[in-house]
Design a protein around this motif. Sequence first.
Motif, short mmCIF file in Angstrom:
data_model
loop_
_atom_site.label_atom_id
_atom_site.label_comp_id
_atom_site.label_asym_id
_atom_site.label_seq_id
_atom_site.Cartn_x
_atom_site.Cartn_y
_atom_site.Cartn_z
N LEU A 116 0.80 -1.22 0.00
CA LEU A 116 0.00 0.00 0.00
C LEU A 116 0.83 1.27 0.00
O LEU A 116 0.46 2.28 -0.59
CB LEU A 116 -0.90 0.02 1.25
N SER A 117 1.99 1.20 0.66
CA SER A 117 2.80 2.41 0.81
C SER A 117 3.38 2.91 -0.50
O SER A 117 3.85 4.03 -0.58
CB SER A 117 3.96 2.14 1.79
N GLN A 118 3.37 2.08 -1.52
CA GLN A 118 3.95 2.47 -2.81
C GLN A 118 2.90 2.45 -3.92
O GLN A 118 3.20 2.18 -5.07
CB GLN A 118 5.12 1.53 -3.18
N ASN A 119 1.67 2.78 -3.57
CA ASN A 119 0.55 2.71 -4.50
C ASN A 119 0.26 4.07 -5.12
O ASN A 119 -0.02 5.03 -4.41
CB ASN A 119 -0.68 2.18 -3.76
N TRP A 120 0.31 4.15 -6.43
CA TRP A 120 0.17 5.43 -7.14
C TRP A 120 -1.23 6.01 -7.05
O TRP A 120 -1.40 7.22 -6.91
CB TRP A 120 0.56 5.25 -8.59
N ASN A 121 -2.24 5.16 -7.15
CA ASN A 121 -3.61 5.67 -7.22
C ASN A 121 -3.92 6.60 -6.05
O ASN A 121 -4.61 7.61 -6.20
CB ASN A 121 -4.61 4.52 -7.22
N PHE A 122 -3.41 6.25 -4.88
CA PHE A 122 -3.63 7.04 -3.69
C PHE A 122 -2.48 7.99 -3.40
O PHE A 122 -2.68 9.16 -3.08
CB PHE A 122 -3.82 6.10 -2.49
N LEU B 205 -8.60 -3.95 8.31
CA LEU B 205 -7.63 -5.02 8.54
C LEU B 205 -7.50 -5.94 7.33
O LEU B 205 -6.45 -6.54 7.11
CB LEU B 205 -8.03 -5.82 9.78
N ARG B 206 -8.54 -6.03 6.53
CA ARG B 206 -8.39 -6.78 5.27
C ARG B 206 -7.44 -6.06 4.32
O ARG B 206 -6.69 -6.69 3.58
CB ARG B 206 -9.75 -6.99 4.61
N LEU B 207 -7.48 -4.74 4.36
CA LEU B 207 -6.57 -3.97 3.52
C LEU B 207 -5.13 -4.09 4.01
O LEU B 207 -4.20 -4.15 3.21
CB LEU B 207 -6.99 -2.50 3.49
#
Length: 803
Positions: free
Chosen positions: A212-218, A649-651
């Motif tokens: 998640l920490s390297q996700n462009w969309n967000f 928590l699923r994320l």
Amino acid sequence: MAKGSGKNRKRQKTRANVRPEPPLDAPQQPHLVPRKSVSRLAIGAGLLLLLMMGGGLYWFARSGIAVEPHRTAESGYVGSETCSGCHQAEAKLWRSSQHRRAMDHATDQSVRGDFNDATFEHAGTRSRLFREGKKFLVETDGPDGKLATFEVKYTFGIDPLQQYLIEFPDGRVQALSIAWDTRPKDQGGQRWFHLYANEAVTSKDPLHWTKLSQNWNFMCAECHSTGVHKNYDAGKDRFATTFTEISVGCEGCHGAGARHVGWARQKAASRGPDRGLLVRFDERTGITWLTGTGTLTPKRSAEPPVLRKEVETCGRCHARRGQLSEDWTPGRPLSDTHRVSLLDQQRFYADGQMRDDEETYNYAPFKQSKMFARGVTCSDCHEPHSAALKAPGDGVCAQCHAPAKYESAAHRHHADVTSPPGCPSCHMPERRYMVVDRRHDHGFRIPRPDLSESTGTPNACNDCHRDKTAAWAAQQIEAWFGPVRHGYQAYAPAFHTAWSEAVDAQTLLAAVAGSGDAPGIVRASALATLPAPDLNLIRRGLSDSDPLVRLGALDALEGLPTDQLWALASAQLTDQVRGVRIRAAELLAFVPVPGQPAADRDKFAHASAEFVAAQTLNADRPGARTALANFLARQGRIGEAEAEYQAALRLDASFSVASINLSDLYRQLGRDSDGERVLRAALATSPRDASLHHALGLALVRLKRNAPALDELRQAASLDPSQARYAYVYAVGLHSAGRRDDALAVLRNSLQLHPNDRDVLSEAFALSRETGDTASALVYAERLSRLTPGNRQIEDLIKQLKQ
């Protein structure tokens, strides 16, 4: 494309009913997620096929699946090429800018890195970068830690490094942590390097490129492309992100241009005076800078507004902030659509400088500066379309500051140096981010090595004189300029005392919060940091013209009894700035509907809907799901809150805030066994998270399993001694178990780090008195008396002890 240098990460402090911070990681190209605030990055939609190829997996996108710009009539975007038809000079400057190349399709023209079968090794993984026809490929560790081959679909940034983005089947795009150093070879460039060079980042690490920490969309899309809509489907956990232009185009700053194009195409006689523009950056129009008689300090010909359209627009991407809404309009207050990070110990030094392992977002430093206070805007120094400086070297400063004075040896005191330091060397010191990217602080500070001595802040003098002490540098400054320091940023002692838990923190912070001279972002931060609410200051802050100050005042109300909240905060439910309304609704969710004045219920409902919309926009992030769950729990909507915690928590199973708050929800329902299950599952993922051990210890106490509870509380206190609360609770548990001497030892150790913590002092006083150690009890009582002057009960106890 994330932030900071990635070192010395601190896990997020958590406790029951923690309000997770909104995402505060908006990028400025390029950027790196630091360890201490693991956060965001990604792009586009696309169907990716997973094929078996040899020993690894091969990811690639079908031709034509990459995100295409949406140019619907409703969007109002026309594209930079349309703008360039009339604005050719501006377009020429823009084409040479980094904004133009903030993101691009991976082609022979855009890719700078060596993909000629190059190899790079990090943390035991040997990656290979190569080509097949027109495709740029990388063989590296995938989400499962196994080698796989991925197609590079997009480039990110251009100088001094370039990153590469990879598209996945569910519409998310991830940023590789292997980047290309685009600097010349003689400057150490033309090489592959890892953005977390000193850390063994593997597929199990939250900072791995697939997480998640390297996700462009967000993390990055909003600021590296134009007209972005994230389009996250929470039910399917998929993205369909779109943009109108792949890089930062004209409309990235000016907003959708269809109305302006329509105006231009009308006959001259029918054109309206607003030219169809969403904003006119006219704050410098007709402004001159005049130097008065007997002074070399220029003054703006008209008082500047508190909020400047230009600064607020640039701040959208050059501020550390989290997005609340995609309904952004240039020139509006940034807080209308984003939550700006205030000064805190995690991200800033006490004098407001950003820490070395955090991204230098210029908005916060600049808004602390004397330049901003006097009315300077971004385009006074930078050409707005190329972003280049308006003059080389010190020429930018010389636009206002007379070279005869400031370039003299009497001012610089470095005449014996072959290349005397320029203005930025002392007043805009550089810091290095993302391994190779050096950036200037925009606080325009006077060097204060004396503050380095007393508060631990960095200073420009010792940036060069690293073999000398701050005391030496302070003596040199005093010899040159006298004993009195006149720096504009005078609030470091106040924040330092607060962050070090000193006795006079409340007094010093209150003085800053109530100062008419302190910058708005500083007054807001002082309000939010006050150890105890000061209702007079809070009321003043809530009516301040700066929305950041109003937000800081709302933050200061956190934890106040609900019977006081409504009268203080309800007026902000109709604030003209959305971010203020959202924060007010979040606070007032504690007040049950029957307790709300009937006249205010519709206002609360509207602001609450905006709060929910902000969290829904970021439903791909566990922090937003947890914030929404907290809000629902406050309103008694228990089933919905439980579902949101579980979704968080699923994320991300390692997001401990969600685990702790879900466990606390179960506590309220009398389901401590379920709470224990949640916490143990979280500890399986994050075994060294002190907050999880602490929460589990409390759950086990309620389940009357005291021996394992004490062990969990012990681990919490040992893993994170910076949290005095953990030591205090562990000591109370030891005392209850009959281990009074062990409890005292824990308290004494904690007081070495937290000499002014009231809970620890109170317990140490009680146990010392109980053991008959009158001398120690007196010491603790006198410390408590200094912390709570005028407390008659403590004063009476001191008299008794002295007798």
